[in-house]
Design an enzyme around this catalytic site. Structure first.
Site, PDB file in Angstrom:
ATOM      1  N   ARG A  75      30.261  -0.194 -41.106  1.00  0.00           N
ATOM      2  CA  ARG A  75      29.325  -0.266 -40.254  1.00  0.00           C
ATOM      3  C   ARG A  75      29.486   1.207 -39.955  1.00  0.00           C
ATOM      4  O   ARG A  75      30.547   1.607 -39.091  1.00  0.00           O
ATOM      5  CB  ARG A  75      29.170  -1.460 -39.023  1.00  0.00           C
ATOM      6  CG  ARG A  75      28.352  -2.565 -39.059  1.00  0.00           C
ATOM      7  CD  ARG A  75      28.400  -2.913 -37.939  1.00  0.00           C
ATOM      8  NE  ARG A  75      26.735  -3.238 -37.515  1.00  0.00           N
ATOM      9  CZ  ARG A  75      27.203  -3.259 -36.380  1.00  0.00           C
ATOM     10  NH1 ARG A  75      27.611  -4.416 -35.482  1.00  0.00           N
ATOM     11  NH2 ARG A  75      25.438  -2.855 -35.879  1.00  0.00           N
ATOM     12  N   ASP A 221      28.871   2.329 -28.291  1.00  0.00           N
ATOM     13  CA  ASP A 221      30.154   2.150 -29.537  1.00  0.00           C
ATOM     14  C   ASP A 221      30.625   3.179 -30.072  1.00  0.00           C
ATOM     15  O   ASP A 221      31.732   3.481 -30.548  1.00  0.00           O
ATOM     16  CB  ASP A 221      28.766   1.741 -30.690  1.00  0.00           C
ATOM     17  CG  ASP A 221      28.438   0.306 -30.321  1.00  0.00           C
ATOM     18  OD1 ASP A 221      27.638   0.299 -29.166  1.00  0.00           O
ATOM     19  OD2 ASP A 221      28.551   0.123 -31.053  1.00  0.00           O
TER      20      ASP A 221
HETATM   21  O1  MRU Z   1      25.026  -4.211 -33.623  1.00  0.00           O
HETATM   22  P1  MRU Z   1      26.227  -4.571 -32.661  1.00  0.00           P
HETATM   23  O2  MRU Z   1      25.777  -5.331 -31.542  1.00  0.00           O
HETATM   24  O3  MRU Z   1      27.741  -4.379 -32.816  1.00  0.00           O
HETATM   25  O4  MRU Z   1      25.506  -4.004 -30.946  1.00  0.00           O
HETATM   26  C1  MRU Z   1      26.893  -3.958 -30.011  1.00  0.00           C
HETATM   27  C2  MRU Z   1      27.091  -2.625 -29.153  1.00  0.00           C
HETATM   28  O5  MRU Z   1      26.102  -1.910 -29.255  1.00  0.00           O
HETATM   29  C3  MRU Z   1      27.388  -3.050 -27.758  1.00  0.00           C
HETATM   30  O6  MRU Z   1      26.736  -2.561 -26.615  1.00  0.00           O
HETATM   31  C4  MRU Z   1      28.719  -2.393 -28.068  1.00  0.00           C
HETATM   32  O7  MRU Z   1      29.288  -2.296 -29.378  1.00  0.00           O
HETATM   33  C5  MRU Z   1      29.718  -1.920 -27.019  1.00  0.00           C
HETATM   34  S1  MRU Z   1      30.337  -4.019 -27.079  1.00  0.00           S
HETATM   35  C6  MRU Z   1      31.529  -3.810 -26.176  1.00  0.00           C
END
Ligand code: MRU
Length: 328
Positions: A75, A221
């Site tokens: 990712r 992220d």
């Molecule tokens: O695609 P995901 O579910 O991994 O995305 C997660 C998010 O966007 C969260 O808001 C982010 O990772 C922060 S988690 C503490």
């Protein structure tokens, strides 16, 4: 780890014994959420070290590099993934033998686990001071215990405010297309008996216009050195609407989410499979052949952010210089 794809219908733990399995779990979102991905990838690296048959340190490093390349490809947006992998690689490289490296990387990952929970609890306390008794907090996606090793970032702020004795309600957008809000945040908050209301993503503006949102608190992220916040798709529109309605917008993130080496135009936003959009939980909802775009994250510019909640305290504008000062 908890299989997040099965929630809320089934709460099940899954175990992995190879870096390849961990990479698949990250890619398919069995584990998701930036800090959880970072620590999971680090564990994948520790597995790579443990499984390697190399007796010499350079050979072990070579085996680990191969797993690092695989894990890095899972990712692209959450910087924690790269942070976790790099930290374990650095630890291995600093060892004096393959034997020592194999042990020290496991210790390093255990330390990362503990540090993540500690960081969340710290940022939770800083963030809780911004929350008033009776507030309704709008979030996005799942930035809770599930998305971290424990406690959560945005939901850590809510948990800390509740622990301070405040009455806090959480407005939870479903968060299409992967439904982390409906499936995970609603699950987590209900389990902790923190009052929450699930809304369609399309209801956010209306709720704000009725004055039903006091604060927006989201995870992140990646926060780049110029103060841009990358988070789950839909976050940017919350930030724009928050500005329109005078609602403070706060991203909450630990140090591992800050990317001091990049500015906003150097970040890749993950594009996920079209089926996530043309299907809802495996069932097609759109005509065959319709073109689909599925960006998994968006970018909120610093001018829409009131302050950033971190484990090192609050970061207030001007963000670029304050990020450099607090996070270096
Ligand atoms: O695609 P995901 O579910 O991994 O995305 C997660 C998010 O966007 C969260 O808001 C982010 O990772 C922060 S988690 C503490």
């Amino acid at each position: 780890m908890i299989d997040q794809t099965a929630l809320p219908a089934r709460f099940a733990y899954v175990s992995y014994t190879s870096p390849e399995q961990v990479a698949t779990a990250i890619r398919t979102m069995v584990v998701r959420g930036a800090p959880a991905i970072g620590v999971a990838a680090a564990m994948g690296m520790a597995l790579a070290a443990q499984r390697s048959k190399a007796n010499r340190l350079p050979d072990l490093i070579r085996d680990m590099e191969a797993s690092a390349t695989l894990l890095r490809s899972t990712r692209p947006t959450a910087v924690n993934l790269f942070w976790g992998i790099d930290r374990v690689m650095r630890k291995a490289k600093a060892s004096s033998s393959a034997r020592e490296a194999k042990d020290s990387v496991v210790d390093e990952v255990r330390a990362m686990e503990d540090e993540d929970v500690e960081a969340n609890m710290k940022l939770g306390k800083y963030g809780a001071d911004l929350i008033e008794d009776g507030d309704t907090v709008l979030t996005q996606c799942n930035a809770g215990a599930l998305a971290t090793v424990g406690y959560g970032t945005a939901l850590g702020v809510v948990r800390a405010a509740v622990q301070q004795g405040k009455f806090v309600k959480v407005l939870v957008p479903e968060t299409r297309p992967a439904l982390q809000g409906a499936r995970l945040t609603a699950f987590e908050l209900s389990r902790d008996q923190i009052p929450c209301t699930l809304i369609a993503d399309t209801a956010v503006g209306h709720m704000m216009s009725l004055g039903r949102v006091d604060k927006v608190v989201v995870g992140a992220d990646r926060i780049t050195r110029d103060g841009f916040v990358f988070n789950k798709i839909g976050t940017y529109q919350e930030a724009v609407l928050a500005k329109r309605h005078g609602v403070p917008f706060y991203p909450a993130a630990p140090r591992s989410t800050f990317d001091l080496s990049r500015t906003h135009n150097q970040v890749t936003i993950e594009e996920r499979g079209a089926e996530e959009v043309f299907e809802v939980r495996g069932r097609r909802i759109a005509p065959k052949g319709v073109p689909v775009a599925n960006p998994a994250f968006d970018m909120t510019p610093p001018e829409l952010v009131r302050s950033m909640i971190t484990d090192r305290g609050l970061i207030r504008p001007p963000f670029a210089s304050e990020i450099a000062r607090l996070m270096s």
